[in-house]
Design a protein around this motif. Structure first.
Motif, PDB file in Angstrom:
ATOM      1  N   ILE A 241       0.871  -1.176   0.000  1.00  0.00           N
ATOM      2  CA  ILE A 241       0.000   0.000   0.000  1.00  0.00           C
ATOM      3  C   ILE A 241       0.911   1.229   0.000  1.00  0.00           C
ATOM      4  O   ILE A 241       1.716   1.421   0.919  1.00  0.00           O
ATOM      5  CB  ILE A 241      -0.933   0.041   1.222  1.00  0.00           C
ATOM      6  CG1 ILE A 241      -1.937  -1.115   1.164  1.00  0.00           C
ATOM      7  CG2 ILE A 241      -1.673   1.374   1.282  1.00  0.00           C
ATOM      8  CD1 ILE A 241      -2.897  -1.151   2.343  1.00  0.00           C
ATOM      9  N   HIS A 242       0.788   2.020  -1.043  1.00  0.00           N
ATOM     10  CA  HIS A 242       1.527   3.274  -1.120  1.00  0.00           C
ATOM     11  C   HIS A 242       0.581   4.386  -0.673  1.00  0.00           C
ATOM     12  O   HIS A 242      -0.559   4.455  -1.138  1.00  0.00           O
ATOM     13  CB  HIS A 242       1.989   3.530  -2.558  1.00  0.00           C
ATOM     14  CG  HIS A 242       2.854   2.437  -3.115  1.00  0.00           C
ATOM     15  ND1 HIS A 242       4.230   2.488  -3.083  1.00  0.00           N
ATOM     16  CD2 HIS A 242       2.525   1.257  -3.698  1.00  0.00           C
ATOM     17  CE1 HIS A 242       4.717   1.383  -3.641  1.00  0.00           C
ATOM     18  NE2 HIS A 242       3.710   0.613  -4.015  1.00  0.00           N
ATOM     19  N   TYR A 243       1.032   5.247   0.219  1.00  0.00           N
ATOM     20  CA  TYR A 243       0.158   6.323   0.667  1.00  0.00           C
ATOM     21  C   TYR A 243       0.913   7.644   0.706  1.00  0.00           C
ATOM     22  O   TYR A 243       2.136   7.693   0.838  1.00  0.00           O
ATOM     23  CB  TYR A 243      -0.475   6.008   2.022  1.00  0.00           C
ATOM     24  CG  TYR A 243       0.479   5.750   3.167  1.00  0.00           C
ATOM     25  CD1 TYR A 243       0.779   6.748   4.086  1.00  0.00           C
ATOM     26  CD2 TYR A 243       1.058   4.491   3.338  1.00  0.00           C
ATOM     27  CE1 TYR A 243       1.637   6.506   5.142  1.00  0.00           C
ATOM     28  CE2 TYR A 243       1.914   4.242   4.385  1.00  0.00           C
ATOM     29  CZ  TYR A 243       2.202   5.255   5.292  1.00  0.00           C
ATOM     30  OH  TYR A 243       3.060   5.000   6.334  1.00  0.00           O
ATOM     31  N   THR A 244       0.157   8.713   0.573  1.00  0.00           N
ATOM     32  CA  THR A 244       0.731  10.062   0.510  1.00  0.00           C
ATOM     33  C   THR A 244       0.103  10.946   1.567  1.00  0.00           C
ATOM     34  O   THR A 244      -1.123  11.001   1.678  1.00  0.00           O
ATOM     35  CB  THR A 244       0.499  10.677  -0.882  1.00  0.00           C
ATOM     36  OG1 THR A 244       1.053   9.816  -1.873  1.00  0.00           O
ATOM     37  CG2 THR A 244       1.155  12.053  -0.983  1.00  0.00           C
TER      38      THR A 244
ATOM     39  N   SER B 135       5.571  10.675   0.221  1.00  0.00           N
ATOM     40  CA  SER B 135       5.136   9.325  -0.116  1.00  0.00           C
ATOM     41  C   SER B 135       5.746   8.281   0.811  1.00  0.00           C
ATOM     42  O   SER B 135       6.915   8.388   1.201  1.00  0.00           O
ATOM     43  CB  SER B 135       5.521   9.006  -1.566  1.00  0.00           C
ATOM     44  OG  SER B 135       4.866   9.884  -2.451  1.00  0.00           O
TER      45      SER B 135
ATOM     46  N   SER C 151      -4.343   9.896   0.358  1.00  0.00           N
ATOM     47  CA  SER C 151      -4.673   8.874  -0.624  1.00  0.00           C
ATOM     48  C   SER C 151      -3.805   7.639  -0.460  1.00  0.00           C
ATOM     49  O   SER C 151      -2.705   7.704   0.086  1.00  0.00           O
ATOM     50  CB  SER C 151      -4.498   9.433  -2.038  1.00  0.00           C
ATOM     51  OG  SER C 151      -3.147   9.819  -2.254  1.00  0.00           O
ATOM     52  N   MET C 152      -4.336   6.499  -0.953  1.00  0.00           N
ATOM     53  CA  MET C 152      -3.594   5.244  -0.936  1.00  0.00           C
ATOM     54  C   MET C 152      -3.689   4.593  -2.309  1.00  0.00           C
ATOM     55  O   MET C 152      -4.688   4.761  -3.013  1.00  0.00           O
ATOM     56  CB  MET C 152      -4.158   4.284   0.116  1.00  0.00           C
ATOM     57  CG  MET C 152      -4.139   4.787   1.537  1.00  0.00           C
ATOM     58  SD  MET C 152      -4.493   3.460   2.749  1.00  0.00           S
ATOM     59  CE  MET C 152      -6.073   2.837   2.167  1.00  0.00           C
ATOM     60  N   LYS C 153      -2.660   3.865  -2.667  1.00  0.00           N
ATOM     61  CA  LYS C 153      -2.671   3.066  -3.888  1.00  0.00           C
ATOM     62  C   LYS C 153      -2.325   1.628  -3.524  1.00  0.00           C
ATOM     63  O   LYS C 153      -1.333   1.377  -2.845  1.00  0.00           O
ATOM     64  CB  LYS C 153      -1.661   3.612  -4.906  1.00  0.00           C
ATOM     65  CG  LYS C 153      -2.036   4.953  -5.511  1.00  0.00           C
ATOM     66  CD  LYS C 153      -1.023   5.382  -6.573  1.00  0.00           C
ATOM     67  CE  LYS C 153      -1.414   6.713  -7.187  1.00  0.00           C
ATOM     68  NZ  LYS C 153      -0.455   7.141  -8.249  1.00  0.00           N
TER      69      LYS C 153
ATOM     70  N   GLU D 101      -6.781   2.871  -6.679  1.00  0.00           N
ATOM     71  CA  GLU D 101      -6.534   4.128  -5.967  1.00  0.00           C
ATOM     72  C   GLU D 101      -7.691   4.412  -5.023  1.00  0.00           C
ATOM     73  O   GLU D 101      -8.855   4.359  -5.408  1.00  0.00           O
ATOM     74  CB  GLU D 101      -6.361   5.273  -6.966  1.00  0.00           C
ATOM     75  CG  GLU D 101      -5.136   5.125  -7.864  1.00  0.00           C
ATOM     76  CD  GLU D 101      -4.842   6.389  -8.654  1.00  0.00           C
ATOM     77  OE1 GLU D 101      -5.426   7.446  -8.318  1.00  0.00           O
ATOM     78  OE2 GLU D 101      -4.028   6.314  -9.591  1.00  0.00           O
TER      79      GLU D 101
ATOM     80  N   THR E  45      -9.692   9.039   7.979  1.00  0.00           N
ATOM     81  CA  THR E  45      -8.261   9.358   7.868  1.00  0.00           C
ATOM     82  C   THR E  45      -7.544   9.053   9.183  1.00  0.00           C
ATOM     83  O   THR E  45      -6.410   8.563   9.187  1.00  0.00           O
ATOM     84  CB  THR E  45      -8.048  10.834   7.488  1.00  0.00           C
ATOM     85  OG1 THR E  45      -8.656  11.677   8.464  1.00  0.00           O
ATOM     86  CG2 THR E  45      -8.650  11.147   6.137  1.00  0.00           C
TER      87      THR E  45
END
Length: 229
Positions: free
Chosen positions: A141-144, A149, A183-185, A195, A220
């Motif tokens: 899980i990539h999150y910003t 990042s 956001s998460m990817k 996304e 969040t």
């Protein structure tokens, strides 16, 4: 006659000393202090800090040195927003004097269970939005957050996040007003990237928005708890 004057002088000195001691004691007793000087609060918890030994006309001003960690209201209610350490301060003015009183507050990182980290109303699936993601096995899980990042690859933590989101009762929302959040990817082997946008009681999956119906927590904040932020 001389003895009488000596005795009289000694009595005056003693009475003056007693008055001075009483005045000092009264001054010491009237000095304000906080009901708490060091406490621990869990994220989302609150505690009322009281100022003791103050007069009716005393003025109190509250402040926090780290409001992103702990906020404090005009009535001295400390609220833990995020993990970390903070100091709340009460500035007291009374009878022409100023006193600065401090309380140290520690907000520990939440201890998260690997399967069901946060309480939900009903522990069964409320939606099937993440079934495919769970079945396919999300590898990362990539999150910003604030344009920075990050990535999480812990499979248990990833499963916990998606399982929790599966337990949410949702309804589709059309063109909601969304601002902020993060956001998460999801990285899924041999499938397009998913996304997810998060904000308060809303989230979107590839542009389709959903409103959360059965959670009292800001989504969040929930994700931050999962990710240990």
């Amino acid at each position: 006659m001389m003895k009488k004057w000596i005795i009289f002088a000694v009595m005056i000195l003693l009475s003056g000393s007693c008055l001075s001691m009483n005045a000092n004691a009264a001054t010491k007793q009237s000095k304000p202090k906080l009901s708490e000087t060091k406490i621990t609060l869990e994220v989302g918890a609150k505690k009322t800090i009281k100022v003791k030994k103050i007069g009716k006309n005393a003025k109190i001003k509250w402040s926090s040195n780290r409001p992103k960690i702990v906020t404090v209201s005009k009535k001295g209610v400390a609220f833990a927003k995020a993990s970390g350490n903070a100091v709340i301060k009460a500035t007291v003015k009374q009878k022409g004097k100023k006193f600065v009183l401090k309380c140290k507050i520690n907000v520990p990182k939440p201890v998260i269970d690997s399967v069901n980290p946060l309480p939900v109303a009903d522990v069964y699936k409320k939606n099937t939005l993440f079934d495919t993601c769970l079945a396919s096995g999300v590898s990362a899980i990539h999150y910003t957050i604030n344009d920075a990042s990050y990535v999480v690859t812990d499979t248990k933590k990833i499963a916990s996040i998606l399982t929790y989101m599966s337990l949410l009762e949702v309804e589709q929302a059309t063109n909601p007003h969304v601002a902020g959040g993060f956001s998460m990817k999801l990285s899924i082997p041999n499938q397009p990237t998913v996304e997810i946008g998060l904000q308060s009681d809303l989230f979107n999956i590839n542009g389709q928005y959903y409103k959360i119906k059965n959670s009292n927590l800001d989504i969040t904040l929930v994700m931050k708890l999962f990710l240990g932020i």
